[in-house]
Design a protein around this motif. Structure first.
Motif, PDB file in Angstrom:
ATOM      1  N   UNK A 120      11.629  -0.844  -4.603  1.00  0.00           N
ATOM      2  CA  UNK A 120      10.192  -0.556  -4.597  1.00  0.00           C
ATOM      3  C   UNK A 120       9.392  -1.723  -4.034  1.00  0.00           C
ATOM      4  N   UNK A 121       9.720  -2.949  -4.472  1.00  0.00           N
ATOM      5  CA  UNK A 121       8.992  -4.121  -3.990  1.00  0.00           C
ATOM      6  C   UNK A 121       9.259  -4.374  -2.511  1.00  0.00           C
ATOM      7  N   UNK A 122      10.473  -4.112  -2.053  1.00  0.00           N
ATOM      8  CA  UNK A 122      10.793  -4.308  -0.638  1.00  0.00           C
ATOM      9  C   UNK A 122       9.966  -3.371   0.240  1.00  0.00           C
ATOM     10  N   UNK A 123       9.839  -2.127  -0.186  1.00  0.00           N
ATOM     11  CA  UNK A 123       9.025  -1.168   0.568  1.00  0.00           C
ATOM     12  C   UNK A 123       7.563  -1.604   0.575  1.00  0.00           C
ATOM     13  N   UNK A 124       7.079  -2.083  -0.571  1.00  0.00           N
ATOM     14  CA  UNK A 124       5.682  -2.511  -0.668  1.00  0.00           C
ATOM     15  C   UNK A 124       5.404  -3.710   0.235  1.00  0.00           C
TER      16      UNK A 124
END
Length: 207
Positions: free
Chosen positions: A99-103
């Motif tokens: 999730x953080x990588x996509x963000x």
């Protein structure tokens, strides 16, 4: 950039008191040194990329020299491994990592956008070296958050947060750090640490 004042952790109640020095028995100290030496030898072999008697002996010599001339602080493990909580820790970490990588990727490709970051101070509730190290590593591995400094005496992590849009984001970031600490303690913490956080471990999965 917004953030907390240096040396003044923000939280409920007064700042945490410095922890007492760790007391490690002679047997535990030797065991910890042996474990540290083993890991240093493994790192040495990985750096050389060749498993041979020469590299093994060289790793032992270099590792022993490092431990003698650069002694590490005593870090002992008095907890219990809990398989169920370890699985939860791993699954939630992977989920947050994706999730953080996509963000962060979305922020990186947004034309002309400059995220407003912040540095926050998060006092941990379990102020042991092992918990500080594991929580700091877990937080730093997730894109968008980075440990800038650690106050070992007070058990405070100083965390850089990539994007802060509103004051509530600071509270959310602190809660994420404390949630990570809670999962770590539930997975490998001692019974006393578990009670201190008010976490009920799964006794069926204790080893």
């Amino acid at each position: 950039m917004t953030g907390d004042l240096p040396g003044r952790p923000v939280g409920d109640g007064p700042p945490p008191e410095p922890r007492p020095p760790a007391i490690v028995g002679r047997g535990g100290r030797w065991r910890d040194q042996a474990v540290a030496l083993g890991w240093l030898v493994v790192v040495w072999l990985l750096l050389w990329g060749d498993l041979s008697w020469g590299n093994l002996v060289g790793g032992l010599v270099v590792g022993a020299a490092v431990l003698i001339f650069f002694p590490l602080p005593p870090v002992t493990f008095g907890g219990r491994l809990r398989a169920g909580a370890l699985l939860v820790l791993a699954v939630t970490f992977v989920r947050e990592l994706v999730s953080a990588s996509v963000h962060v990727a979305a922020i990186a490709v947004r034309p002309g956008y400059r995220p407003r970051g912040a540095v926050i101070a998060v006092p941990l509730r379990i102020r042991t070296d092992l918990n500080l190290a594991l929580t700091a590593e877990l937080i730093s591995l997730v894109p968008g958050t980075l440990i800038l400094d650690v106050d070992r005496d007070l058990g405070v992590l100083y965390v850089h947060v990539l994007e802060v849009l509103r004051p509530e984001d600071l509270t959310d970031s602190r809660n994420r750090v404390l949630t990570a600490e809670r999962r770590i303690v539930r997975a490998i913490g001692s019974p006393e640490e578990v009670r201190q956080l008010g976490v009920e471990p799964d006794r069926r999965n204790s080893t």
